[in-house]
Write an enzyme that holds these catalytic residues in place. Structure first.
Site, PDB file in Angstrom:
ATOM      1  N   ASN A 150       0.876  -1.175   0.000  1.00 51.04           N
ATOM      2  CA  ASN A 150       0.000   0.000   0.000  1.00 51.04           C
ATOM      3  C   ASN A 150       0.911   1.222   0.000  1.00 51.04           C
ATOM      4  OD1 ASN A 150      -1.763   2.066   0.484  1.00 51.04           O
ATOM      5  ND2 ASN A 150      -2.391   1.368   2.533  1.00 51.04           N
ATOM      6  N   TRP A 151       1.011   1.843  -1.168  1.00 48.89           N
ATOM      7  CA  TRP A 151       1.958   2.965  -1.296  1.00 48.89           C
ATOM      8  C   TRP A 151       1.425   4.242  -0.642  1.00 48.89           C
ATOM      9  CZ3 TRP A 151       4.302   2.901  -6.975  1.00 48.89           C
ATOM     10  CH2 TRP A 151       4.923   1.678  -7.190  1.00 48.89           C
ATOM     11  N   LYS A 152       0.159   4.243  -0.288  1.00 45.44           N
ATOM     12  CA  LYS A 152      -0.489   5.432   0.305  1.00 45.44           C
ATOM     13  C   LYS A 152      -0.270   6.644  -0.610  1.00 45.44           C
ATOM     14  CE  LYS A 152      -0.138   3.199   4.747  1.00 45.44           C
ATOM     15  NZ  LYS A 152      -0.019   3.284   6.188  1.00 45.44           N
ATOM     16  N   HIS A 207      -9.347   1.127   4.869  1.00 47.05           N
ATOM     17  CA  HIS A 207      -8.082   1.293   5.594  1.00 47.05           C
ATOM     18  C   HIS A 207      -8.306   2.210   6.806  1.00 47.05           C
ATOM     19  CE1 HIS A 207      -3.983   2.448   6.529  1.00 47.05           C
ATOM     20  NE2 HIS A 207      -3.619   1.349   5.905  1.00 47.05           N
ATOM     21  N   GLU A 237      -6.716   4.591   7.873  1.00 40.80           N
ATOM     22  CA  GLU A 237      -6.528   6.023   7.583  1.00 40.80           C
ATOM     23  C   GLU A 237      -7.778   6.607   6.936  1.00 40.80           C
ATOM     24  OE1 GLU A 237      -2.826   5.478   5.524  1.00 40.80           O
ATOM     25  OE2 GLU A 237      -1.902   4.907   7.430  1.00 40.80           O
ATOM     26  N   GLU A 285      -5.002  -4.943  10.574  1.00 37.91           N
ATOM     27  CA  GLU A 285      -3.997  -3.911  10.774  1.00 37.91           C
ATOM     28  C   GLU A 285      -4.267  -3.199  12.100  1.00 37.91           C
ATOM     29  OE1 GLU A 285      -2.138  -2.649   6.788  1.00 37.91           O
ATOM     30  OE2 GLU A 285      -3.877  -1.391   7.098  1.00 37.91           O
ATOM     31  N   GLY A 319       2.848   2.399  10.777  1.00 41.08           N
ATOM     32  CA  GLY A 319       3.802   3.495  10.625  1.00 41.08           C
ATOM     33  C   GLY A 319       4.504   3.887  11.913  1.00 41.08           C
ATOM     34  N   SER A 354       3.764  -2.018  10.320  1.00 36.84           N
ATOM     35  CA  SER A 354       5.214  -2.079  10.531  1.00 36.84           C
ATOM     36  C   SER A 354       5.823  -3.439  10.186  1.00 36.84           C
ATOM     37  CB  SER A 354       5.577  -1.670  11.963  1.00 36.84           C
ATOM     38  OG  SER A 354       5.191  -0.328  12.199  1.00 36.84           O
ATOM     39  N   GLY A 387       3.064  -0.995   4.215  1.00 36.76           N
ATOM     40  CA  GLY A 387       3.102   0.432   3.919  1.00 36.76           C
ATOM     41  C   GLY A 387       4.531   0.857   3.599  1.00 36.76           C
ATOM     42  N   GLY A 388       5.179   1.451   4.568  1.00 34.96           N
ATOM     43  CA  GLY A 388       6.520   2.034   4.382  1.00 34.96           C
ATOM     44  C   GLY A 388       7.507   1.143   3.649  1.00 34.96           C
TER      45      GLY A 388
HETATM   46  P1  13P Z   1       3.273   0.451   7.637  1.00 33.18           P
HETATM   47  O1  13P Z   1       3.800  -0.840   7.024  1.00 33.18           O
HETATM   48  O2  13P Z   1       3.980   1.658   7.126  1.00 33.18           O
HETATM   49  O3  13P Z   1       3.184   0.378   9.119  1.00 33.18           O
HETATM   50  O4  13P Z   1       1.771   0.614   7.090  1.00 33.18           O
HETATM   51  C1  13P Z   1       0.913  -0.448   7.175  1.00 33.18           C
HETATM   52  C2  13P Z   1      -0.309  -0.113   6.416  1.00 33.18           C
HETATM   53  O5  13P Z   1      -1.040   0.777   6.802  1.00 33.18           O
HETATM   54  C3  13P Z   1      -0.588  -0.858   5.186  1.00 33.18           C
HETATM   55  O6  13P Z   1      -1.869  -0.624   4.732  1.00 33.18           O
END
Ligand code: 13P
Length: 256
Positions: free
Chosen positions: A9-11, A96, A98, A168, A174, A214, A235-236
């Site tokens: 997930n590149w956000k 998600h 977010e 999640e 993050g 994470s 994510g990251g």
């Molecule tokens: P991180 O891997 O950056 O913690 O993000 C997880 C995430 O929200 C994937 O959708």
């Protein structure tokens, strides 16, 4: 055995030029990849068309990060499921945390989006997870149970067979603080049990439940080798080719 799915997930990261660079780097590292896990990338909308052409003849599949619950019309700024399938998207992340936190998405809305995605042939990656406050209050199980019930409301068994769930924990996203493999596995078991109770154990046994929060090159092996963790939503670490590849590799090794 459930096939593992590792999704990035590149956000809100990577413009089309950066997208092209990252896909080129990933493909370079995937030359000897043996296809043991499903790999999905979910870049921002503006990169989807370019990404689709750049992943051609590679093991990478394409997903979006969100979509509208509506078909079309006066919904400024929204993107429909049909628009996503028209460009060759196969997956879509729905609900998600977010989106829940910053855009006030509810289980009810998420449920409507899941139904729309499925009716258009997209595979939803449905996110659920408790916040830090909820975890500290010891109500993780209650929150997860409520979310599972809410997001799957009135979905038919045949529909549930087509979606993925991503657990999640919001406090792990993050933050560098991941759930321990045992902690995550326990919640995954709870989700599987609940889906089994609502539908059937045959369906819940086949359900792919990813972990997200994470996940990185160091902890991926331990997480992905748990009995009920069937992949990751990253994510990251999905923004760097070497880190994302290390997680894919860990998924492949855990698949045996
Ligand atoms: P991180 O891997 O950056 O913690 O993000 C997880 C995430 O929200 C994937 O959708």
């Amino acid at each position: 055995m459930r096939r593992k799915v590792v999704a990035g997930n590149w956000k809100m990261n990577k413009n089309i030029h950066e997208t092209a660079n990252l896909i080129a780097e990933l493909r370079e590292r995937m030359k000897d990849f043996k296809n043991q896990v499903d790999i999905v990338i979910c870049p921002p909308y503006t990169s989807l068309v370019v990404a689709k052409s750049l992943i051609k003849d590679s093991p990478i599949k394409l997903g979006a990060q969100n979509m509208s619950q509506y078909d079309d019309g006066a919904y400024t700024g929204e993107i429909s499921a049909k628009m996503l399938t028209a460009i060759g998207c196969q997956y879509v992340i729905i609900g998600h945390s977010e989106r829940r936190q910053f855009f006030k998405e509810t289980d009810e809305l998420i449920n409507a989006k899941i139904k729309k995605a499925l009716s258009e042939g997209l595979t939803p990656i449905v996110c659920i997870g408790e916040t830090l406050n909820e975890q500290e209050a010891g109500i993780t199980d209650k929150i997860i149970t409520t979310q599972v019930k809410g997001v799957l409301h009135e979905l038919k068994a045949a529909e549930v067979e087509k979606l993925l769930i991503a657990y999640e924990p919001v406090w792990a996203i993050g933050t560098g603080k991941n759930a321990t493999p045992e902690q995550a596995n326990q919640v995954h078991k709870l989700i599987r049990k609940q889906v089994g109770q609502i539908y059937s154990w045959q369906i819940s046994e086949k359900l792919i439940i990813q972990y997200g929060g994470s996940m990185n090159a160091q902890n991926a092996s331990m997480l992905l080798s748990q009995t009920d963790i069937d992949g990751g939503l990253i994510g990251g670490a999905s923004l760097k080719a070497d880190l994302f590849m290390a997680i894919i590799q860990a998924g492949a090794e855990a698949s045996g």
